[in-house]
Motif scaffolding. Structure first.
Motif, PDB file in Angstrom:
ATOM      1  N   PRO A  86       0.932  -1.418  -0.229  1.00  0.00           N
ATOM      2  CA  PRO A  86      -0.079   0.104  -0.143  1.00  0.00           C
ATOM      3  C   PRO A  86       0.751   1.368   0.117  1.00  0.00           C
ATOM      4  O   PRO A  86       0.278   2.546  -0.389  1.00  0.00           O
ATOM      5  N   SER A  87       2.140   0.969   0.268  1.00  0.00           N
ATOM      6  CA  SER A  87       2.936   2.326   0.387  1.00  0.00           C
ATOM      7  C   SER A  87       3.207   2.717  -0.923  1.00  0.00           C
ATOM      8  O   SER A  87       3.550   4.110  -1.232  1.00  0.00           O
ATOM      9  N   GLN A  88       2.921   1.854  -2.154  1.00  0.00           N
ATOM     10  CA  GLN A  88       3.231   2.350  -3.443  1.00  0.00           C
ATOM     11  C   GLN A  88       1.950   2.299  -4.259  1.00  0.00           C
ATOM     12  O   GLN A  88       1.853   3.170  -5.101  1.00  0.00           O
ATOM     13  N   PHE A  89       0.942   1.474  -3.826  1.00  0.00           N
ATOM     14  CA  PHE A  89      -0.174   1.313  -4.521  1.00  0.00           C
ATOM     15  C   PHE A  89      -1.488   1.372  -3.351  1.00  0.00           C
ATOM     16  O   PHE A  89      -1.737   0.454  -3.000  1.00  0.00           O
ATOM     17  N   SER A  90      -1.902   2.796  -3.445  1.00  0.00           N
ATOM     18  CA  SER A  90      -2.846   3.050  -2.364  1.00  0.00           C
ATOM     19  C   SER A  90      -4.396   2.641  -2.591  1.00  0.00           C
ATOM     20  O   SER A  90      -4.839   2.698  -3.962  1.00  0.00           O
ATOM     21  N   ARG A  91      -5.162   2.456  -1.559  1.00  0.00           N
ATOM     22  CA  ARG A  91      -6.735   2.083  -2.004  1.00  0.00           C
ATOM     23  C   ARG A  91      -7.291   3.765  -1.866  1.00  0.00           C
ATOM     24  O   ARG A  91      -8.601   3.546  -2.048  1.00  0.00           O
ATOM     25  N   ASP A  92      -6.907   4.756  -1.779  1.00  0.00           N
ATOM     26  CA  ASP A  92      -7.427   6.094  -1.669  1.00  0.00           C
ATOM     27  C   ASP A  92      -7.601   6.565  -2.997  1.00  0.00           C
ATOM     28  O   ASP A  92      -6.633   7.247  -3.791  1.00  0.00           O
ATOM     29  N   SER A  93      -8.830   6.623  -3.743  1.00  0.00           N
ATOM     30  CA  SER A  93      -9.173   6.895  -4.845  1.00  0.00           C
ATOM     31  C   SER A  93      -8.933   8.427  -5.205  1.00  0.00           C
ATOM     32  O   SER A  93      -9.067   8.917  -6.229  1.00  0.00           O
ATOM     33  N   ARG A  94      -8.860   9.265  -4.031  1.00  0.00           N
ATOM     34  CA  ARG A  94      -8.651  10.774  -4.345  1.00  0.00           C
ATOM     35  C   ARG A  94      -7.359  10.879  -4.732  1.00  0.00           C
ATOM     36  O   ARG A  94      -7.208  12.024  -5.358  1.00  0.00           O
ATOM     37  N   ARG A  95      -6.516   9.775  -5.049  1.00  0.00           N
ATOM     38  CA  ARG A  95      -5.294  10.362  -5.577  1.00  0.00           C
ATOM     39  C   ARG A  95      -5.535  10.148  -7.209  1.00  0.00           C
ATOM     40  O   ARG A  95      -4.514  10.366  -7.859  1.00  0.00           O
ATOM     41  N   TRP A  96      -6.382   9.581  -7.721  1.00  0.00           N
ATOM     42  CA  TRP A  96      -6.550   9.406  -8.930  1.00  0.00           C
ATOM     43  C   TRP A  96      -6.982  10.826  -9.947  1.00  0.00           C
ATOM     44  O   TRP A  96      -7.931  11.580  -9.493  1.00  0.00           O
ATOM     45  N   TRP A  97      -6.158  11.043 -10.861  1.00  0.00           N
ATOM     46  CA  TRP A  97      -6.017  12.178 -11.440  1.00  0.00           C
ATOM     47  C   TRP A  97      -7.394  12.411 -12.171  1.00  0.00           C
ATOM     48  O   TRP A  97      -8.122  13.379 -12.310  1.00  0.00           O
ATOM     49  N   ALA A  98      -7.876  11.137 -12.593  1.00  0.00           N
ATOM     50  CA  ALA A  98      -9.574  11.431 -13.470  1.00  0.00           C
ATOM     51  C   ALA A  98     -10.518  11.966 -12.369  1.00  0.00           C
ATOM     52  O   ALA A  98     -11.476  12.283 -12.944  1.00  0.00           O
ATOM     53  N   LEU A  99     -10.262  11.591 -11.160  1.00  0.00           N
ATOM     54  CA  LEU A  99     -11.288  12.162 -10.111  1.00  0.00           C
ATOM     55  C   LEU A  99     -11.054  13.626  -9.853  1.00  0.00           C
ATOM     56  O   LEU A  99     -11.901  14.470  -9.681  1.00  0.00           O
ATOM     57  N   ILE A 313     -10.811  -5.759 -10.114  1.00  0.00           N
ATOM     58  CA  ILE A 313     -11.265  -4.832  -8.915  1.00  0.00           C
ATOM     59  C   ILE A 313     -10.565  -3.477  -9.420  1.00  0.00           C
ATOM     60  O   ILE A 313      -9.350  -3.472  -9.298  1.00  0.00           O
ATOM     61  N   LEU A 314     -11.315  -2.528  -9.667  1.00  0.00           N
ATOM     62  CA  LEU A 314     -10.474  -0.995  -9.898  1.00  0.00           C
ATOM     63  C   LEU A 314     -10.454  -0.413  -8.443  1.00  0.00           C
ATOM     64  O   LEU A 314     -11.552  -0.206  -7.922  1.00  0.00           O
ATOM     65  N   GLY A 315      -9.297  -0.360  -8.166  1.00  0.00           N
ATOM     66  CA  GLY A 315      -9.186  -0.193  -6.810  1.00  0.00           C
ATOM     67  C   GLY A 315      -7.677   0.038  -6.054  1.00  0.00           C
ATOM     68  O   GLY A 315      -7.405   0.170  -5.027  1.00  0.00           O
ATOM     69  N   ARG A 316      -6.829   0.608  -6.943  1.00  0.00           N
ATOM     70  CA  ARG A 316      -5.415   0.700  -6.512  1.00  0.00           C
ATOM     71  C   ARG A 316      -5.095   2.088  -7.588  1.00  0.00           C
ATOM     72  O   ARG A 316      -5.008   2.110  -8.569  1.00  0.00           O
ATOM     73  N   TRP A 317      -4.298   3.091  -6.461  1.00  0.00           N
ATOM     74  CA  TRP A 317      -4.006   4.112  -7.187  1.00  0.00           C
ATOM     75  C   TRP A 317      -2.236   4.255  -6.947  1.00  0.00           C
ATOM     76  O   TRP A 317      -1.960   4.476  -5.665  1.00  0.00           O
ATOM     77  N   ALA A 318      -1.328   4.753  -7.990  1.00  0.00           N
ATOM     78  CA  ALA A 318      -0.240   4.985  -7.750  1.00  0.00           C
ATOM     79  C   ALA A 318       0.174   6.055  -6.643  1.00  0.00           C
ATOM     80  O   ALA A 318      -0.222   7.317  -7.129  1.00  0.00           O
ATOM     81  N   VAL A 319       0.934   5.922  -5.760  1.00  0.00           N
ATOM     82  CA  VAL A 319       1.071   6.910  -4.474  1.00  0.00           C
ATOM     83  C   VAL A 319       2.255   7.854  -5.110  1.00  0.00           C
ATOM     84  O   VAL A 319       2.325   9.138  -5.109  1.00  0.00           O
ATOM     85  N   GLY A 320       3.173   7.230  -6.056  1.00  0.00           N
ATOM     86  CA  GLY A 320       4.096   8.086  -6.701  1.00  0.00           C
ATOM     87  C   GLY A 320       4.516   7.556  -8.102  1.00  0.00           C
ATOM     88  O   GLY A 320       4.218   6.537  -8.339  1.00  0.00           O
ATOM     89  N   ASP A 321       5.561   7.829  -8.808  1.00  0.00           N
ATOM     90  CA  ASP A 321       6.002   7.460 -10.081  1.00  0.00           C
ATOM     91  C   ASP A 321       6.818   6.133  -9.524  1.00  0.00           C
ATOM     92  O   ASP A 321       7.490   6.030  -8.686  1.00  0.00           O
ATOM     93  N   THR A 322       6.393   5.002 -10.270  1.00  0.00           N
ATOM     94  CA  THR A 322       6.897   3.636  -9.948  1.00  0.00           C
ATOM     95  C   THR A 322       7.022   2.927 -11.067  1.00  0.00           C
ATOM     96  O   THR A 322       6.988   3.424 -12.159  1.00  0.00           O
ATOM     97  N   GLU A 323       7.305   1.509 -10.826  1.00  0.00           N
ATOM     98  CA  GLU A 323       7.433   0.640 -12.125  1.00  0.00           C
ATOM     99  C   GLU A 323       6.706  -0.499 -11.590  1.00  0.00           C
ATOM    100  O   GLU A 323       7.061  -1.149 -10.276  1.00  0.00           O
ATOM    101  N   LEU A 324       6.193  -1.407 -12.320  1.00  0.00           N
ATOM    102  CA  LEU A 324       5.434  -2.710 -12.241  1.00  0.00           C
ATOM    103  C   LEU A 324       5.302  -3.451 -13.397  1.00  0.00           C
ATOM    104  O   LEU A 324       4.604  -2.939 -14.417  1.00  0.00           O
ATOM    105  N   GLY A 325       5.808  -4.698 -13.569  1.00  0.00           N
ATOM    106  CA  GLY A 325       5.811  -5.396 -14.596  1.00  0.00           C
ATOM    107  C   GLY A 325       6.621  -4.868 -15.761  1.00  0.00           C
ATOM    108  O   GLY A 325       6.259  -5.107 -16.980  1.00  0.00           O
ATOM    109  N   GLY A 326       7.466  -4.160 -15.353  1.00  0.00           N
ATOM    110  CA  GLY A 326       8.301  -3.443 -16.767  1.00  0.00           C
ATOM    111  C   GLY A 326       7.818  -2.087 -17.312  1.00  0.00           C
ATOM    112  O   GLY A 326       8.260  -1.683 -18.151  1.00  0.00           O
TER     113      GLY A 326
END
Length: 525
Positions: A86-99, A313-326
């Motif tokens: 969760p330190s990288q991928f938060s459940r807080d949707s308020r981080r989503w730029w689309a919102l 499940i749509l429900g994780r938002w990146a806390v900062g710039d990161t990398e996942l699966g390349g």
């Protein structure tokens, strides 16, 4: 870092079609990205996932309703890392730029699912621990034997409604109704709420044009329930949340009740329908059950691998710039937990036809600190409900060719539109006796499925009763003994004055439950 999205954060490289444009029904959108909605996603999600896996690997850029970009995580290991960090991928949707920029507004079909709410599903850290603690503590008070009695009773009632006809739709008349009936009883809601809540829950999850109104209806009903329980406490889940030391306010309690109702309803409805479909269409599945080589709980677990209740499940938002699966993920990007895709990841499951008995590494209930806390309740409803149905109707057969079965899909789930079945007509059975948390006053009926003790298992210790109470009804004493399927006693106890028909608090000394081997219903034994 750069993002592969062609119009990331609202900066489109070309004109974006309006939401009602026919172009949105196509499988490919702007920039060549595949859509997770529309005909292809609904009719063949497995095929879509494999295309995305071949094109992008374990993490793929995709488009949501309105061609809003997001990331779909396909790899089993990548999903585990995302849900457990969760330190990288938060459940807080308020981080989503689309919102933040209004791309996802209050009237967007996804709004009921992603708009931030004061519940543990959208929280991290201390807030999550406080709210989820109240939820899990209250769930621990549910008497699982009481839940099974509710499932038995409601299963019998539902079968009674169509058993004379010799034909039924197992989705509309059983799978969609049973979970809501049981959950309403657990929460403390009146039975007349069932049908309307079923309609609202299904509509909201589909993300239809009326999803927002359906969500508002559910919130209103649950808010009034919370207010009533503040004034009139009862022995039910709503009261336990209201009175929990976490001291949640009315809005928090109502939203957590909504969360529990929606998640448990959708997952259990799909799970029951999928298990029954497998029983009626897969010869290997059916023969193993009828031959006693597989129990219903084992069949449920296999289904959780092959056709999980939630596809994603749509429900994780990146806390900062990161990398996942390349892939380079930018702060504020949305990520989707790809449950079905992870369960078919060739890294962990190279042979999709392999028997997964005893393996619970699937992600059907997600993972990490936000793993579904009510999964045991869902399993119990599915296990007992399916077995009770098959005991009543052991001659069930699919009434149409398997190729005629239709599926309805959306971002969250994929479920059967209907499951027509036929059987020999038969007379209804008595379902007037309400579930009792104490010792039954009459012998159990043939249709009733308990967490039966195998005949080879040790006999549970009987609860000693004072001499003057030896012949008194169990419900009148402070610690009544609950009869099991083989006539022995289980020392779970029932508080004095406890109302029948409502799940009671589980006593700390309750013995470990043992699931029964499925009755050889196919051979009539």
């Amino acid at each position: 870092m750069t993002s592969p999205f062609p119009f990331e954060h609202g900066q489109a490289t070309g004109p974006v079609p309006p939401p009602e444009c026919p172009a949105h029904g196509l499988g490919v959108g702007p920039g060549g990205l595949r859509r997770l909605y529309g005909p292809e996603a609904e009719q063949d999600p497995h095929g879509l996932y494999e295309k995305l896996r071949a094109e992008h690997g374990t993490v793929a850029p995709v488009l949501l309703h309105g061609d809003v970009p997001a990331w779909l995580v396909l790899g089993h290991g990548e999903n585990l890392h995302m849900t457990r960090t969760p330190s990288q991928f938060s459940r807080d949707s308020r981080r989503w730029w689309a919102l933040q920029d209004g791309t996802i507004g209050p009237d967007h079909p996804l709004a009921p699912q992603v708009a931030w709410q004061p519940i543990c599903a959208f929280a991290d850290g201390a807030t999550h621990e406080r709210q989820r603690g109240a939820l899990t503590d209250s769930m621990a008070r549910i008497d699982t034997r009481g839940v099974r009695r509710h499932v038995n009773r409601y299963s019998n009632r539902l079968v009674n409604a169509f058993c004379r006809q010799g034909r039924t739709d197992l989705v509309a008349e059983f799978a969609e109704r049973l979970p809501m009936m049981v959950m309403c009883a657990i929460l403390g809601m009146p039975e007349e709420s069932n049908d309307r809540m079923v309609q609202a829950a299904r509509d909201m999850i589909k993300g239809t044009a009326t999803a927002v109104q359906s969500n508002a209806y559910m919130v209103d009903v649950l808010t009034r329930l919370v207010e009533r329980r503040r004034r009139e406490p009862a022995d039910d889940f709503a009261t336990w949340l209201v009175e929990h030391p976490a001291a949640m306010n009315d809005k928090e309690v109502a939203e957590h009740l909504r969360l529990m109702l929606i998640v448990s309803y959708e997952t259990t409805t799909n799970l029951i329908a999928n298990v029954l479909r497998m029983v009626l269409t897969d010869p290997r599945f059916r023969s193993r059950l009828s031959g006693g080589h597989m129990t219903v709980p084992e069949a449920v677990e296999q289904t959780l691998w092959d056709e999980p209740p939630f596809a994603a499940i749509l429900g994780r938002w990146a806390v900062g710039d990161t990398e996942l699966g390349g892939k380079h993920i930018k702060a504020g990007d949305a990520l989707i937990v790809g449950i079905t895709a992870a369960n078919t990841d060739p890294v962990v499951r190279p042979d999709l036809k392999a028997d997964m008995a005893g393996n619970r590494a699937h992600l059907a209930f997600s993972g990490g600190p936000h793993e579904c806390p009510g999964q045991d309740i869902g399993r119990a409803i599915a296990d007992v409900g399916v077995e009770a149905l098959l005991m009543r109707l052991p001659d069930l057969e699919l009434a149409v060719d398997e190729s005629e079965l239709r599926w309805v899909g959306n971002l969250v789930s994929r479920h059967l539109a209907e499951l027509p079945a036929e059987f020999a007509p038969r007379a209804p059975q008595d379902d007037r006796q309400p579930p009792s948390m104490g010792k039954p006053t009459a012998a159990r009926r043939d249709w009733e499925v308990q967490s039966a003790v195998r005949h080879t298992a040790p006999t549970p210790v009987r609860a000693p009763l004072p001499t003057d109470q030896a012949h008194a009804p169990a419900r009148s004493g402070p610690a009544g003994a609950t009869a099991t399927a083989d006539g022995s006693a289980d020392v779970t106890g029932t508080p004095a004055g406890h109302a029948a028909g409502v799940p009671s608090q589980r006593k700390p000394g309750a013995p470990a439950r043992l699931w029964s081997v499925v009755t050889r219903w196919w051979h009539g034994d």
